[in-house]
Design a protein around this motif. Structure first.
Motif, mmCIF file in Angstrom:
data_model
loop_
_atom_site.group_PDB
_atom_site.id
_atom_site.type_symbol
_atom_site.label_atom_id
_atom_site.label_comp_id
_atom_site.label_asym_id
_atom_site.label_seq_id
_atom_site.Cartn_x
_atom_site.Cartn_y
_atom_site.Cartn_z
ATOM 1 N N GLY A 81 23.162 -39.701 74.618
ATOM 2 C CA GLY A 81 22.167 -38.637 74.706
ATOM 3 C C GLY A 81 22.270 -37.638 73.568
ATOM 4 N N GLU A 82 21.707 -36.475 73.823
ATOM 5 C CA GLU A 82 21.617 -35.418 72.818
ATOM 6 C C GLU A 82 22.872 -34.544 72.841
ATOM 7 N N LEU A 83 23.337 -34.180 71.657
ATOM 8 C CA LEU A 83 24.502 -33.310 71.535
ATOM 9 C C LEU A 83 24.175 -31.917 72.066
ATOM 10 N N GLN A 84 25.022 -31.414 72.974
ATOM 11 C CA GLN A 84 24.855 -30.078 73.532
ATOM 12 C C GLN A 84 25.804 -29.090 72.857
ATOM 13 N N SER A 85 27.082 -29.473 72.764
ATOM 14 C CA SER A 85 28.096 -28.610 72.160
ATOM 15 C C SER A 85 29.339 -29.441 71.879
ATOM 16 N N PHE A 86 30.253 -28.866 71.092
ATOM 17 C CA PHE A 86 31.534 -29.534 70.879
ATOM 18 C C PHE A 86 32.613 -28.502 70.611
ATOM 19 N N ASP A 87 33.848 -28.893 70.963
ATOM 20 C CA ASP A 87 35.011 -28.019 70.790
ATOM 21 C C ASP A 87 35.513 -28.097 69.355
ATOM 22 N N LYS A 88 36.474 -27.247 69.062
ATOM 23 C CA LYS A 88 37.111 -27.257 67.745
ATOM 24 C C LYS A 88 37.839 -28.596 67.558
ATOM 25 N N PRO A 89 37.640 -29.243 66.423
ATOM 26 C CA PRO A 89 38.346 -30.502 66.156
ATOM 27 C C PRO A 89 39.854 -30.291 66.137
ATOM 28 N N ASP A 106 44.777 -40.892 51.476
ATOM 29 C CA ASP A 106 45.160 -40.375 52.788
ATOM 30 C C ASP A 106 44.004 -40.593 53.756
ATOM 31 N N VAL A 107 44.335 -40.994 54.973
ATOM 32 C CA VAL A 107 43.367 -41.089 56.062
ATOM 33 C C VAL A 107 43.812 -40.098 57.120
ATOM 34 N N VAL A 108 42.918 -39.200 57.486
ATOM 35 C CA VAL A 108 43.220 -38.145 58.444
ATOM 36 C C VAL A 108 42.374 -38.388 59.684
ATOM 37 N N THR A 109 43.016 -38.369 60.849
ATOM 38 C CA THR A 109 42.307 -38.618 62.100
ATOM 39 C C THR A 109 42.260 -37.346 62.931
ATOM 40 N N TYR A 110 41.050 -37.010 63.390
ATOM 41 C CA TYR A 110 40.815 -35.843 64.238
ATOM 42 C C TYR A 110 40.096 -36.274 65.508
ATOM 43 N N ARG A 111 40.330 -35.535 66.563
ATOM 44 C CA ARG A 111 39.653 -35.774 67.836
ATOM 45 C C ARG A 111 38.800 -34.555 68.172
ATOM 46 N N VAL A 112 37.619 -34.817 68.727
ATOM 47 C CA VAL A 112 36.701 -33.746 69.103
ATOM 48 C C VAL A 112 36.179 -34.032 70.513
ATOM 49 N N MET A 113 36.274 -33.062 71.375
ATOM 50 C CA MET A 113 35.676 -33.162 72.695
ATOM 51 C C MET A 113 34.269 -32.577 72.585
ATOM 52 N N ALA A 114 33.272 -33.341 73.054
ATOM 53 C CA ALA A 114 31.882 -32.917 72.927
ATOM 54 C C ALA A 114 31.152 -33.081 74.255
ATOM 55 N N ASN A 115 30.091 -32.325 74.399
ATOM 56 C CA ASN A 115 29.225 -32.444 75.567
ATOM 57 C C ASN A 115 27.862 -32.928 75.104
ATOM 58 N N TYR A 116 27.399 -33.981 75.757
ATOM 59 C CA TYR A 116 26.093 -34.566 75.475
ATOM 60 C C TYR A 116 25.242 -34.461 76.735
ATOM 61 N N ALA A 121 32.131 -36.417 76.158
ATOM 62 C CA ALA A 121 32.535 -37.559 75.333
ATOM 63 C C ALA A 121 33.699 -37.129 74.452
ATOM 64 N N GLU A 122 34.554 -38.078 74.148
ATOM 65 C CA GLU A 122 35.648 -37.846 73.206
ATOM 66 C C GLU A 122 35.308 -38.607 71.935
ATOM 67 N N ILE A 123 35.320 -37.900 70.817
ATOM 68 C CA ILE A 123 34.992 -38.498 69.523
ATOM 69 C C ILE A 123 36.256 -38.522 68.673
ATOM 70 N N THR A 124 36.549 -39.675 68.118
ATOM 71 C CA THR A 124 37.670 -39.803 67.200
ATOM 72 C C THR A 124 37.104 -40.151 65.829
ATOM 73 N N LEU A 125 37.474 -39.367 64.826
ATOM 74 C CA LEU A 125 36.995 -39.572 63.471
ATOM 75 C C LEU A 125 38.173 -39.807 62.535
ATOM 76 N N SER A 126 38.120 -40.870 61.751
ATOM 77 C CA SER A 126 39.110 -41.116 60.708
ATOM 78 C C SER A 126 38.420 -40.874 59.375
ATOM 79 N N LEU A 127 38.977 -39.954 58.600
ATOM 80 C CA LEU A 127 38.355 -39.512 57.357
ATOM 81 C C LEU A 127 39.229 -39.868 56.171
#
Length: 148
Positions: A81-89, A106-116, A121-127
């Motif tokens: 669905g549509e993104l409502q909000s998300f917490d600090k990564p 370097d690969v840096v992985t962060y987790r973000v808790m978001a509301n849709y 939802a839990e989002i994991t990003l590897s950058l």
């Protein structure tokens, strides 16, 4: 025997302290540059648009995914669905990767808790760190909306 137990507890508590201390220091190292990138990338990624997602992806990731596969993935993720909000990564880990040009990054992985609109939802990003500029190597969404 008592000295052995005390020594073992000391070693274990020291190891745990070093582990969490190292993670804290790594997070502080990357937070000033990664968090602003993640905060602008989450809304763009949550549009579920192939072109917007391709603009975020690292060149290594783009080589591994076809437009058709990416379109199928984005179509599947629309169930969130549509993104409502998300917490600090929050920082998760760091590692190294080799590019096809044999350059170590370097690969840096962060987790973000978001509301849709469908729920949390839990989002994991590897950058990939490209000299302070980041691109998305991998992303993962975990949500009940994606459950079978």
């Amino acid at each position: 025997m008592k000295k052995l137990i005390i020594y073992a507890l000391f070693v274990i508590s020291t190891a745990i302290g070093i582990y969490f201390g190292y993670g804290y220091m790594q997070g502080k190292r990357f937070d000033p540059t990664v968090i602003p990138y993640v905060e602008q990338a989450i809304p763009q990624l949550s549009r579920w648009d192939v072109a917007a997602t391709r603009a975020l992806l690292d060149e290594e990731a783009l080589k591994r995914v076809s437009d058709d596969d990416l379109a199928k993935m984005m179509d599947y993720l629309t169930r969130i669905g549509e993104l409502q909000s998300f917490d600090k990564p929050s920082f998760r880990s760091t590692s190294k990767t080799m590019t096809t040009g044999a350059i170590e990054r370097d690969v840096v992985t962060y987790r973000v808790m978001a509301n849709y609109s469908s729920g949390p939802a839990e989002i994991t990003l590897s950058l990939v760190d490209r000299s302070g500029a980041y691109t998305l190597l991998h992303f993962n969404f975990q949500s009940q909306a994606l459950a079978p």
